[in-house]
Write a protein that holds these residues in place. Structure first.
Motif, PDB file in Angstrom:
ATOM      1  N   LEU A  56     -14.306  11.963 -21.346  1.00  0.00           N
ATOM      2  CA  LEU A  56     -14.534  10.963 -20.316  1.00  0.00           C
ATOM      3  C   LEU A  56     -13.531   9.835 -20.478  1.00  0.00           C
ATOM      4  O   LEU A  56     -13.275   9.381 -21.594  1.00  0.00           O
ATOM      5  N   GLU A  57     -12.963   9.399 -19.385  1.00  0.00           N
ATOM      6  CA  GLU A  57     -12.054   8.250 -19.415  1.00  0.00           C
ATOM      7  C   GLU A  57     -12.860   7.019 -19.785  1.00  0.00           C
ATOM      8  O   GLU A  57     -13.780   6.636 -19.064  1.00  0.00           O
ATOM      9  N   PRO A  58     -12.575   6.386 -20.922  1.00  0.00           N
ATOM     10  CA  PRO A  58     -13.347   5.207 -21.307  1.00  0.00           C
ATOM     11  C   PRO A  58     -13.161   4.064 -20.310  1.00  0.00           C
ATOM     12  O   PRO A  58     -12.048   3.798 -19.863  1.00  0.00           O
ATOM     13  N   GLN A  59     -14.247   3.441 -19.965  1.00  0.00           N
ATOM     14  CA  GLN A  59     -14.211   2.267 -19.097  1.00  0.00           C
ATOM     15  C   GLN A  59     -13.735   1.087 -19.934  1.00  0.00           C
ATOM     16  O   GLN A  59     -14.207   0.883 -21.045  1.00  0.00           O
ATOM     17  N   TYR A  63     -17.610  -3.852 -16.804  1.00  0.00           N
ATOM     18  CA  TYR A  63     -17.672  -3.625 -15.357  1.00  0.00           C
ATOM     19  C   TYR A  63     -16.760  -2.487 -14.974  1.00  0.00           C
ATOM     20  O   TYR A  63     -15.724  -2.291 -15.585  1.00  0.00           O
ATOM     21  N   PRO A  64     -17.149  -1.684 -14.002  1.00  0.00           N
ATOM     22  CA  PRO A  64     -18.251  -1.916 -13.075  1.00  0.00           C
ATOM     23  C   PRO A  64     -19.582  -1.298 -13.486  1.00  0.00           C
ATOM     24  O   PRO A  64     -20.603  -1.547 -12.886  1.00  0.00           O
ATOM     25  N   TRP A 118     -21.644   2.220 -21.528  1.00  0.00           N
ATOM     26  CA  TRP A 118     -21.935   0.827 -21.886  1.00  0.00           C
ATOM     27  C   TRP A 118     -23.400   0.521 -21.648  1.00  0.00           C
ATOM     28  O   TRP A 118     -23.946   0.849 -20.586  1.00  0.00           O
ATOM     29  N   LEU A 119     -24.048  -0.113 -22.628  1.00  0.00           N
ATOM     30  CA  LEU A 119     -25.453  -0.509 -22.535  1.00  0.00           C
ATOM     31  C   LEU A 119     -25.565  -2.007 -22.799  1.00  0.00           C
ATOM     32  O   LEU A 119     -24.910  -2.524 -23.701  1.00  0.00           O
ATOM     33  N   ASP A 141     -20.549 -12.041 -15.501  1.00  0.00           N
ATOM     34  CA  ASP A 141     -19.890 -12.962 -16.417  1.00  0.00           C
ATOM     35  C   ASP A 141     -18.389 -12.917 -16.167  1.00  0.00           C
ATOM     36  O   ASP A 141     -17.742 -11.902 -16.420  1.00  0.00           O
ATOM     37  N   ARG A 142     -17.834 -14.021 -15.674  1.00  0.00           N
ATOM     38  CA  ARG A 142     -16.383 -14.070 -15.387  1.00  0.00           C
ATOM     39  C   ARG A 142     -15.556 -13.758 -16.614  1.00  0.00           C
ATOM     40  O   ARG A 142     -14.491 -13.133 -16.508  1.00  0.00           O
TER      41      ARG A 142
END
Length: 145
Positions: A56-59, A63-64, A118-119, A141-142
């Motif tokens: 899997l391509e890591p995010q 986000y998102p 992500w959790l 969160d900006r």
């Protein structure tokens, strides 16, 4: 009132490694299991890990896409934080307070599972901020975008 259970299905590259991580790090209870999928109890909700044979391509960042639990009380949030630390699991985003002093104030931390999902685990100081406070124009969160 109906106490519906949320269902979420996510990819897992290695079911055995993922099962170990969710049980040992998060304290999830395993349910039904096959060669292709595993059901876990994540805070009373059904999390299904589906075998994904390709990398899997890591995010890059939260986000998102991420998911997790919102604790109604601070004590279980702190207990999970301690459990994660005792398991030697690195935080993907270290525990912190977001929006301190505001109605949206909450404690949060992020983890990544063995398949790079992500959790987020959080506790709001004011319960109305979970699904209410529509007059607030802040979501997310900006600093973490």
């Amino acid at each position: 009132m109906d106490q519906s259970c949320f269902h979420l299905s996510i990819p897992a590259i290695d079911l055995a490694l993922s099962r170990h991580w969710y049980e040992q790090v998060l304290g999830c209870r395993a349910g039904r299991c096959s060669d292709e999928a595993l059901i876990l109890d994540l805070g009373g909700h059904q999390l299904v890990l589906q075998r994904h044979r390709d990398e899997l391509e890591p995010q890059q960042g939260i986000y998102p896409r991420h998911f997790g639990l919102i604790f109604q009380e601070a004590t279980p949030w702190h207990a999970l934080r301690a459990r994660v630390e005792q398991a030697g699991q690195a935080f993907a985003v270290s525990p912190k307070v977001r929006f301190a002093g505001e109605v949206l104030e909450h404690q949060t931390f992020f983890l990544q599972d063995p398949s790079n999902n992500w959790l987020e685990f959080k506790h709001y100081r004011h319960s109305e901020a979970v699904l209410g406070c529509q007059e607030q124009r802040v979501v997310g969160d900006r600093d973490l975008r």
